[in-house]
Design an enzyme around this catalytic site. Sequence first.
Site, short mmCIF file in Angstrom:
data_model
loop_
_atom_site.label_atom_id
_atom_site.label_comp_id
_atom_site.label_asym_id
_atom_site.label_seq_id
_atom_site.Cartn_x
_atom_site.Cartn_y
_atom_site.Cartn_z
N PRO A 154 0.83 -1.21 0.00
CA PRO A 154 0.00 0.00 0.00
C PRO A 154 0.86 1.26 0.00
O PRO A 154 1.97 1.26 0.55
CB PRO A 154 -0.80 -0.12 1.31
CG PRO A 154 -0.76 -1.57 1.64
CD PRO A 154 0.57 -2.07 1.16
N CYS A 155 0.37 2.31 -0.63
CA CYS A 155 1.10 3.57 -0.70
C CYS A 155 0.82 4.40 0.54
O CYS A 155 -0.33 4.67 0.86
CB CYS A 155 0.67 4.35 -1.95
SG CYS A 155 1.47 5.94 -2.13
N GLN A 156 1.87 4.80 1.23
CA GLN A 156 1.72 5.61 2.43
C GLN A 156 2.71 6.77 2.39
O GLN A 156 3.79 6.67 1.81
CB GLN A 156 1.99 4.77 3.68
CG GLN A 156 0.99 3.64 3.88
CD GLN A 156 1.58 2.57 4.77
OE1 GLN A 156 2.53 1.90 4.40
NE2 GLN A 156 1.02 2.41 5.95
#
Length: 422
Positions: A154-156
């Site tokens: 996931p992009c964080q």
Amino acid sequence: MTVEQVDGFVSITAAARALDVSVDTIRRWNKLGLIKATRDKNNNRLFNLTEIERLQKKLAGDEGDTKYEVLEADKLFEEASCVDLFAGGGGTALGFHNAGIPHVMLNEFDTDAVSTLQKNSDSHELNWNVLAGDVREIDFSTYAGTAVIQAGFPCQAFSYAGKSRGFEDTRGTLFFEFARAIKAIKPKIAIGENVRGLVKHDGGRTLETMLNTLDELGYRVSYRVLRAQYLDVPQKRERLIMFAVRKDLDCPILFPKEKDYFISLRQALKDCPESDGQKYPKRKAEIMAMVPEGGNWRDLPLEIQKEYMKGSFHLSGGKTGMARRMSWDQPCLTLTCAPAQKQTERCHPSETRPLNVREYARIQTFPDDWEFAGKLTSQYKQIGNAVPVNLGYHVGRCVLASLGCIPIADDMEEVEPLQIQG
């Protein structure tokens, strides 16, 4: 007629004249993602005549030699074994397996997705070691020496205040777990996958931190945004792929080249098995029945537009995903986690209903016998979040070619690693 070509490409004016269509038509086809354009040194768009001719025939009902299929090689290369993190419903893992890459471990946290992976590993005799649970608790040293790591993390966002944007900067994010795995396993190749939006996330600084981290860990790296509709997937879906190679190895960085054709929704859904799917409430079904194939809310009568759109009617922007019915002769729009979300409607081209589970799976190039565990909403989520299987296949073949397991093919492109600023 004869027109001047540059590497097989011509100007939009020359293409229109040669194929007896308007310039506006070619622009529209390009905007819809049905044909590609490249740029010359003056930034003018150039088009491939053969590709446009193939599109013309397809729109006229002639599919030519293109067909929908789940791509699969006939050999596994044990020397290219892979660890797959954030495996989800198995899109990338199955694509890599179909390309010829076996897996020593897959990790997933979601219990329904874990059941999906385990069930299909058994039924398809994949011999996957599915590790359920939190990635933070995995001892990656167990898998030291594995050739490949793949992760759809996931992009964080990261915090940059007073930091050097390296490995430690990613701590507390799931990308850090990908980096931790690389540090422990030291694979020959690491593949990271994410949404296109990562390129501009936080002004590009998130991607910059990830690239710096891979460089710090001892890897040459480059990335591409791949368009699935030109890689044997009947869907306009874009995914960012990072390809990292250990610096002590003489392995090229390879990406799949886009094809000069696409697979239409008509081809993908031909003889699709029946399955469960979401249903429209009565009034919504009445409204959606008024939308023509390929249309959206703008095709409704004005009063119906206002009723359906409510407050959104007065907002700016195209809002083209609302009350959207798919087109038979185009790839599907990007699938979401639910086909009846108001902002991203995915209505069947000719039946007034959302696309069902097996249609979703076909569009993501899962085989018809790939079963999804859990309730209907969970099944849609697993499929909608997946990397298309055929996209995974093409990336997997590039990995195998980089490792020297198979020859570098004409449909692969070697790129130079990025110059990382430390």
